[in-house]
Structure formats: structure tokens, C-alpha cells
Motif scaffolding. Structure first.
Motif, PDB file in Angstrom:
ATOM      1  N   SER A  21      -4.897  12.914   6.822  1.00 37.75           N
ATOM      2  CA  SER A  21      -4.405  12.457   8.125  1.00 37.75           C
ATOM      3  C   SER A  21      -4.884  11.065   8.512  1.00 37.75           C
ATOM      4  CB  SER A  21      -4.783  13.468   9.215  1.00 37.75           C
ATOM      5  OG  SER A  21      -6.185  13.622   9.280  1.00 37.75           O
ATOM      6  N   GLN A  22      -6.077  10.654   8.092  1.00 39.82           N
ATOM      7  CA  GLN A  22      -6.546   9.325   8.486  1.00 39.82           C
ATOM      8  C   GLN A  22      -5.671   8.207   7.913  1.00 39.82           C
ATOM      9  OE1 GLN A  22      -8.529  11.379   6.548  1.00 39.82           O
ATOM     10  NE2 GLN A  22      -9.656  10.199   5.027  1.00 39.82           N
ATOM     11  N   TYR A  23      -4.960   8.491   6.818  1.00 36.95           N
ATOM     12  CA  TYR A  23      -4.107   7.460   6.212  1.00 36.95           C
ATOM     13  C   TYR A  23      -2.733   7.369   6.866  1.00 36.95           C
ATOM     14  CZ  TYR A  23      -7.842   7.536   2.839  1.00 36.95           C
ATOM     15  OH  TYR A  23      -9.082   7.478   2.259  1.00 36.95           O
ATOM     16  N   LEU A  24      -2.433   8.309   7.741  1.00 36.93           N
ATOM     17  CA  LEU A  24      -1.156   8.245   8.462  1.00 36.93           C
ATOM     18  C   LEU A  24      -1.133   7.072   9.442  1.00 36.93           C
ATOM     19  CD1 LEU A  24      -0.574  12.029   9.181  1.00 36.93           C
ATOM     20  CD2 LEU A  24       0.221  10.661   7.237  1.00 36.93           C
ATOM     21  N   LEU A  25      -2.298   6.506   9.708  1.00 35.56           N
ATOM     22  CA  LEU A  25      -2.382   5.341  10.593  1.00 35.56           C
ATOM     23  C   LEU A  25      -1.963   4.052   9.894  1.00 35.56           C
ATOM     24  CD1 LEU A  25      -5.799   6.181  12.289  1.00 35.56           C
ATOM     25  CD2 LEU A  25      -3.506   6.569  13.203  1.00 35.56           C
ATOM     26  N   LEU A  26      -1.894   4.095   8.568  1.00 32.97           N
ATOM     27  CA  LEU A  26      -1.438   2.909   7.832  1.00 32.97           C
ATOM     28  C   LEU A  26       0.034   2.654   8.159  1.00 32.97           C
ATOM     29  CD1 LEU A  26      -3.233   3.593   4.426  1.00 32.97           C
ATOM     30  CD2 LEU A  26      -3.855   1.918   6.172  1.00 32.97           C
ATOM     31  N   PRO A  27       0.468   1.407   8.095  1.00 31.79           N
ATOM     32  CA  PRO A  27       1.803   1.068   8.601  1.00 31.79           C
ATOM     33  C   PRO A  27       2.994   1.574   7.784  1.00 31.79           C
ATOM     34  CG  PRO A  27       0.695  -0.882   7.737  1.00 31.79           C
ATOM     35  CD  PRO A  27      -0.301   0.234   7.714  1.00 31.79           C
ATOM     36  N   ASN A  28       2.813   1.896   6.501  1.00 34.03           N
ATOM     37  CA  ASN A  28       3.977   2.312   5.723  1.00 34.03           C
ATOM     38  C   ASN A  28       3.545   3.100   4.478  1.00 34.03           C
ATOM     39  OD1 ASN A  28       3.309   0.348   3.628  1.00 34.03           O
ATOM     40  ND2 ASN A  28       4.102  -1.194   5.041  1.00 34.03           N
ATOM     41  N   LEU A  29       4.534   3.705   3.814  1.00 37.39           N
ATOM     42  CA  LEU A  29       4.263   4.517   2.628  1.00 37.39           C
ATOM     43  C   LEU A  29       3.665   3.698   1.488  1.00 37.39           C
ATOM     44  CD1 LEU A  29       7.423   6.816   2.517  1.00 37.39           C
ATOM     45  CD2 LEU A  29       5.078   7.482   3.092  1.00 37.39           C
ATOM     46  N   GLU A  30       4.050   2.440   1.392  1.00 34.61           N
ATOM     47  CA  GLU A  30       3.509   1.578   0.334  1.00 34.61           C
ATOM     48  C   GLU A  30       1.990   1.491   0.421  1.00 34.61           C
ATOM     49  OE1 GLU A  30       4.609  -0.061  -2.545  1.00 34.61           O
ATOM     50  OE2 GLU A  30       6.202   1.370  -2.135  1.00 34.61           O
ATOM     51  N   GLU A  31       1.469   1.409   1.635  1.00 34.26           N
ATOM     52  CA  GLU A  31       0.012   1.347   1.798  1.00 34.26           C
ATOM     53  C   GLU A  31      -0.624   2.729   1.702  1.00 34.26           C
ATOM     54  OE1 GLU A  31      -1.576  -1.254   4.805  1.00 34.26           O
ATOM     55  OE2 GLU A  31       0.292  -2.424   4.815  1.00 34.26           O
ATOM     56  N   MET A  32       0.108   3.762   2.131  1.00 38.85           N
ATOM     57  CA  MET A  32      -0.417   5.130   2.084  1.00 38.85           C
ATOM     58  C   MET A  32      -0.520   5.672   0.671  1.00 38.85           C
ATOM     59  SD  MET A  32       1.535   7.124   5.107  1.00 38.85           S
ATOM     60  CE  MET A  32       2.037   6.187   6.537  1.00 38.85           C
ATOM     61  N   ARG A  66       4.200  16.981   8.152  1.00 38.76           N
ATOM     62  CA  ARG A  66       4.299  15.536   7.918  1.00 38.76           C
ATOM     63  C   ARG A  66       5.187  15.205   6.735  1.00 38.76           C
ATOM     64  NH1 ARG A  66      -1.943  15.149   6.367  1.00 38.76           N
ATOM     65  NH2 ARG A  66      -1.947  15.915   8.456  1.00 38.76           N
ATOM     66  N   GLU A  67       6.189  14.410   6.986  1.00 37.99           N
ATOM     67  CA  GLU A  67       7.085  14.035   5.888  1.00 37.99           C
ATOM     68  C   GLU A  67       6.489  12.944   5.007  1.00 37.99           C
ATOM     69  OE1 GLU A  67      10.364  11.205   7.978  1.00 37.99           O
ATOM     70  OE2 GLU A  67      10.586  13.350   8.295  1.00 37.99           O
ATOM     71  N   GLN A  68       5.334  12.403   5.385  1.00 40.81           N
ATOM     72  CA  GLN A  68       4.665  11.434   4.521  1.00 40.81           C
ATOM     73  C   GLN A  68       4.164  12.093   3.233  1.00 40.81           C
ATOM     74  OE1 GLN A  68       3.987  11.848   7.777  1.00 40.81           O
ATOM     75  NE2 GLN A  68       3.904   9.867   8.807  1.00 40.81           N
ATOM     76  N   ALA A  69       3.948  13.417   3.255  1.00 38.57           N
ATOM     77  CA  ALA A  69       3.448  14.098   2.047  1.00 38.57           C
ATOM     78  C   ALA A  69       4.454  13.983   0.897  1.00 38.57           C
ATOM     79  CB  ALA A  69       3.088  15.550   2.351  1.00 38.57           C
ATOM     80  N   PRO A  70       5.685  14.401   1.050  1.00 34.24           N
ATOM     81  CA  PRO A  70       6.628  14.137  -0.047  1.00 34.24           C
ATOM     82  C   PRO A  70       6.942  12.646  -0.173  1.00 34.24           C
ATOM     83  CG  PRO A  70       7.766  15.186   1.775  1.00 34.24           C
ATOM     84  CD  PRO A  70       6.303  15.209   2.091  1.00 34.24           C
ATOM     85  N   GLY A  71       6.838  11.917   0.921  1.00 35.76           N
ATOM     86  CA  GLY A  71       7.147  10.482   0.907  1.00 35.76           C
ATOM     87  C   GLY A  71       6.246   9.680  -0.009  1.00 35.76           C
ATOM     88  N   VAL A  72       4.933   9.971   0.004  1.00 36.71           N
ATOM     89  CA  VAL A  72       4.027   9.215  -0.868  1.00 36.71           C
ATOM     90  C   VAL A  72       4.249   9.573  -2.336  1.00 36.71           C
ATOM     91  CG1 VAL A  72       2.251   8.719   0.867  1.00 36.71           C
ATOM     92  CG2 VAL A  72       2.080  10.812  -0.508  1.00 36.71           C
ATOM     93  N   LEU A  73       4.614  10.825  -2.594  1.00 32.08           N
ATOM     94  CA  LEU A  73       4.904  11.218  -3.975  1.00 32.08           C
ATOM     95  C   LEU A  73       6.125  10.468  -4.493  1.00 32.08           C
ATOM     96  CD1 LEU A  73       4.260  15.055  -3.697  1.00 32.08           C
ATOM     97  CD2 LEU A  73       2.794  13.346  -4.779  1.00 32.08           C
ATOM     98  N   LYS A  74       7.151  10.401  -3.670  1.00 32.61           N
ATOM     99  CA  LYS A  74       8.359   9.666  -4.071  1.00 32.61           C
ATOM    100  C   LYS A  74       8.041   8.173  -4.217  1.00 32.61           C
ATOM    101  CE  LYS A  74      13.180   8.849  -3.097  1.00 32.61           C
ATOM    102  NZ  LYS A  74      14.294   9.018  -2.186  1.00 32.61           N
ATOM    103  N   ALA A  75       7.238   7.621  -3.306  1.00 28.59           N
ATOM    104  CA  ALA A  75       6.881   6.198  -3.364  1.00 28.59           C
ATOM    105  C   ALA A  75       6.121   5.861  -4.647  1.00 28.59           C
ATOM    106  CB  ALA A  75       6.067   5.795  -2.130  1.00 28.59           C
TER     107      ALA A  75
END
Length: 161
Positions: A21-32, A66-75
Motif C-alpha cells: 500500500s505505501q507504493y500506491l502513493l507513487l504517481p504511476n504504474l511505471e514507478e510502482m 486495488r487494480e494496481q495489483a494486476p496493473g503492475v504485473l502487466k506493466a
């Protein structure tokens, strides 16, 4: 047919273990994406290559929505996640963003990190270690969504017709 390396995880891996969760503060998936699976394998983001696979046990992606979970895998270029079962919201989020989430009951018990596999999504099979596994074949409309790059991309292409 896409051949790639397997990165294996276990049962009940939650979304906070995929991207804390602390990385959800980063501005985009590229940084996450550099922090993907950080608590499980600190070097995962450096080791995984485009067209590699995440293989896991039961209830993959449980926890928050959180949709960032599949999002970082795809990224990171993960080709698909293959698991014994998925948390419903993770499965839905993965399909919505264009990341295949494939149920395959027997594969996770027979493979290890570093093994290679080949996914035949349209046939509903996976080949690994000289064996063919039957997986859940996604319905044609879901495969269409994935082929279009996700739900929004698919809907936008339908509107353009």
C-alpha cells in the motif's frame, strides 16, 4: 503460443503482497512496478521479463480491490497469471486491464520458479516440463477483451465501428 519463465507463488497471496500500500502513493504504474512482490522476492521486478508467467496456488489476489495489483504485473510484461483459483475482484480487474488470469488446478503443484511453460489460451492448455495441462478456457468474449488490451480499449474499439 508464448513461451516464458515461471515465477511461482503460494496460496492466499493478497494484493498487498503484490504491491504494498505505501507504493500506491507513487504517481504511476511505471514507478510502482519496481516494487512488485517486494516482500516475497525483492528482486522480482529485476528478474521478470516480458512474456514470463506468474503461477500460484489458491485464492490469488485476495485482499483489497486495488487494480494496481494486476496493473503492475502487466506493466512488467507478465504474459498471464495462472493459478488454482483467484479472488473474484483480482480476476475481474485483471481481465478489465487486459492481463489474462487463467485457472489451472494441476499446474501449480508440478512447476517451480525457473521452469518454462507455454500457454495456449485459445485452446485452454499449458505445456510445462513435458506435460500438457488443461486449464479453464476463457469464453470468446473475454478473449476478445484481452486481445483488445482490456475492457475500456475493447469498448472504445466497439464505439469506433
Amino acid at each position: 503460443m508464448d513461451k516464458g519463465t515461471i515465477f511461482k507463488f503460494y496460496n492466499d497471496l493478497d494484493t498487498d503482497q503484490i504491491i504494498a500500500s505505501q507504493y500506491l502513493l507513487l504517481p504511476n504504474l511505471e514507478e510502482m512496478k519496481a516494487h512488485t512482490f517486494e516482500s516475497q522476492d525483492p528482486d522480482f521486478a529485476k528478474k521478470v521479463k516480458p512474456d514470463d508467467y506468474v503461477v500460484a496456488g489458491e485464492n490469488f489476489g485476495c485482499g483489497s480491490s486495488r487494480e494496481q495489483a494486476p496493473g503492475v504485473l502487466k506493466a512488467l510484461g507478465v504474459k498471464a497469471v495462472i493459478a488454482k483459483s483467484f479472488a473474484r475482484i483480482f480476476f475481474r480487474n485483471a481481465i478489465n486491464i487486459g492481463l489474462p488470469a487463467i485457472v489451472c488446478k494441476d499446474l501449480p503443484d508440478d512447476v517451480q520458479t525457473g521452469d518454462t511453460m507455454e500457454l495456449h489460451m485459445s485452446e485452454g492448455t499449458v505445456e510445462a516440463n513435458g506435460k500438457t495441462y488443461t486449464c479453464t478456457k476463457l469464453p470468446e468474449y473475454m478473449q476478445h477483451i484481452l486481445n483488445q488490451g482490456g475492457l475500456i480499449a475493447s469498448l472504445n474499439k466497439e464505439e469506433d465501428k
